[in-house]
Design a protein around this motif. Structure first.
Motif, PDB file in Angstrom:
ATOM      1  N   ASN A 138       2.490   1.695  -3.447  1.00 39.93           N
ATOM      2  CA  ASN A 138       1.554   1.835  -4.571  1.00 39.93           C
ATOM      3  C   ASN A 138       0.342   2.638  -4.126  1.00 39.93           C
ATOM      4  OD1 ASN A 138       2.779  -0.236  -6.660  1.00 39.93           O
ATOM      5  ND2 ASN A 138       2.761  -1.272  -4.679  1.00 39.93           N
ATOM      6  N   ASP A 139       0.598   3.877  -3.745  1.00 38.75           N
ATOM      7  CA  ASP A 139      -0.447   4.732  -3.198  1.00 38.75           C
ATOM      8  C   ASP A 139      -1.600   4.960  -4.172  1.00 38.75           C
ATOM      9  OD1 ASP A 139      -1.380   6.523  -1.030  1.00 38.75           O
ATOM     10  OD2 ASP A 139      -1.179   8.043  -2.606  1.00 38.75           O
ATOM     11  N   PHE A 140      -1.311   4.889  -5.494  1.00 40.44           N
ATOM     12  CA  PHE A 140      -2.362   5.126  -6.487  1.00 40.44           C
ATOM     13  C   PHE A 140      -3.481   4.090  -6.415  1.00 40.44           C
ATOM     14  CE2 PHE A 140       0.279   2.037  -8.535  1.00 40.44           C
ATOM     15  CZ  PHE A 140      -0.545   1.325  -9.398  1.00 40.44           C
ATOM     16  N   LEU A 141      -3.226   2.969  -5.753  1.00 38.19           N
ATOM     17  CA  LEU A 141      -4.250   1.936  -5.619  1.00 38.19           C
ATOM     18  C   LEU A 141      -5.024   2.041  -4.305  1.00 38.19           C
ATOM     19  CD1 LEU A 141      -2.407  -1.212  -7.046  1.00 38.19           C
ATOM     20  CD2 LEU A 141      -4.255   0.084  -8.118  1.00 38.19           C
ATOM     21  N   ASN A 142      -4.611   2.958  -3.437  1.00 38.91           N
ATOM     22  CA  ASN A 142      -5.306   3.127  -2.162  1.00 38.91           C
ATOM     23  C   ASN A 142      -6.561   3.980  -2.354  1.00 38.91           C
ATOM     24  OD1 ASN A 142      -3.423   1.635  -0.646  1.00 38.91           O
ATOM     25  ND2 ASN A 142      -2.068   3.408  -0.496  1.00 38.91           N
ATOM     26  N   LEU A 157     -10.200  -5.586 -13.991  1.00 37.83           N
ATOM     27  CA  LEU A 157      -8.766  -5.395 -13.805  1.00 37.83           C
ATOM     28  C   LEU A 157      -7.920  -6.496 -14.428  1.00 37.83           C
ATOM     29  CD1 LEU A 157      -8.641  -4.222 -10.067  1.00 37.83           C
ATOM     30  CD2 LEU A 157      -8.219  -2.828 -12.106  1.00 37.83           C
ATOM     31  N   LYS A 182       0.826  -1.209   0.000  1.00 35.44           N
ATOM     32  CA  LYS A 182       0.000   0.000   0.000  1.00 35.44           C
ATOM     33  C   LYS A 182       0.858   1.256   0.000  1.00 35.44           C
ATOM     34  CE  LYS A 182      -4.060  -1.956   2.326  1.00 35.44           C
ATOM     35  NZ  LYS A 182      -4.925  -1.910   3.533  1.00 35.44           N
TER      36      LYS A 182
END
Length: 305
Positions: free
Chosen positions: A10-14, A86, A7
């Motif tokens: 890969n903050d863009f997925l939070n 996805l 997490k």
């Protein structure tokens, strides 16, 4: 790698679904988002029934089983919908199978950080499922050269082609489409070269019965290259040039066992037999095309060496 680290890196997925849904609400207070949520609930409830949602799709049966359907049906439906957008159907089910095999110590290299394609996951599953058969297929090759530097061979079965063409993009080593291998074996001479020092692989192929038909050389990415680009020494290349000369060597098909030959020949001959000219029915006689086809195929198979 744990979820916390994933997490963080890969903050863009939070993202939360509420945040995603509210992004189309133009108001500052997001006061209209409740309507969108209501519509989602209504749509989800319409899909709930006595059967699990999407259970008719065999690709997702394994994935669906991972959710506690009875406990939270709505959450399960939304999760499946998101996963479907996805990931490809077969990709995610192959992934779940890979994880199960890996936990059972059935995968030779279970370091997932080394994997970068769905095809690699699928290949490892294939090898895990067919370990015993793959051991047996070691005899389904004709060895041309085997020394400390190179292994050069003719694959004589689809399974051996998959085994020795592993980690390449050759169509002849494709898991789910053996026709490419059989067609190349029937139409010409197919040879695999494995560099034992660098682990590089090359495929040499000459189609037809004439030497001047052109030698084709491919790297592991299935890109056609010149023979000198392989880095193979001249003396070894001379062996390959000689072994791919159809004037003095048989194609791969000629080395197949009788069962394989008949199976492949039957498939190819059925395609090649022309449709007959059906006679005009002047005496109330009928022409049975299936009988004609069977008789013609049997005659042609009898001519096999």
């Amino acid at each position: 790698m744990g979820l916390k680290r994933l997490k963080k890196e890969n903050d863009f997925l939070n993202l939360s679904l509420i945040e995603i849904i509210s992004s189309i609400d133009p108001s500052k207070t997001k006061k209209y988002t409740q309507f969108l949520v209501k519509m989602i609930k209504k749509d989800m409830k319409s899909r709930l029934g006595t059967q699990k949602y999407d259970e008719l799709n065999p690709h997702w049966e394994k994935v669906s089983s991972k959710f506690d359907w009875e406990k939270n049906q709505m959450k399960s439906i939304i999760t499946l919908q998101l996963l479907k957008h996805l990931f490809p159907y077969d990709g995610i089910t192959n992934f779940v199978t890979f994880c199960e095999f890996s936990e059972k110590k059935m995968i030779d290299d279970n370091d997932i950080s080394k994997y970068s394609t769905w095809e690699k996951i699928q290949s490892e599953n294939y090898f895990a499922q067919n370990k015993e058969e793959l051991k047996k297929c070691k005899k389904d090759i004709k060895i041309i050269l085997d020394n400390e530097d190179y292994l050069i061979l003719k694959p004589l079965s689809h399974l051996s082609s998959v085994k020795y063409g592993y980690n390449t993009k050759w169509c002849t080593a494709a898991l789910n489409d053996p026709d490419y291998f059989y067609n190349h074996s029937y139409d010409g001479i197919l040879i695999y070269v494995i560099d034992k020092i660098t682990n590089k692989k090359f495929a040499f192929y000459r189609k037809g019965i004439f030497k001047n038909s052109g030698l084709q050389v491919y790297n592991s990415e299935d890109e056609r290259i010149d023979s000198y680009q392989t880095g193979i020494p001249r003396d070894v290349l001379e062996i390959l040039f000689k072994e791919t000369d159809p004037m003095y060597n048989k194609n791969n098909f000629e080395y197949f066992n009788d069962d394989q030959k008949k199976k492949i020949a039957n498939s190819r001959l059925l395609e090649e037999i022309p449709a007959p000219i059906i006679p005009i029915n002047r005496h109330n006689t009928t022409f049975n095309y299936e009988d004609f086809l069977t008789q013609s195929t049997d005659n042609l198979l009898d001519e096999l060496p």
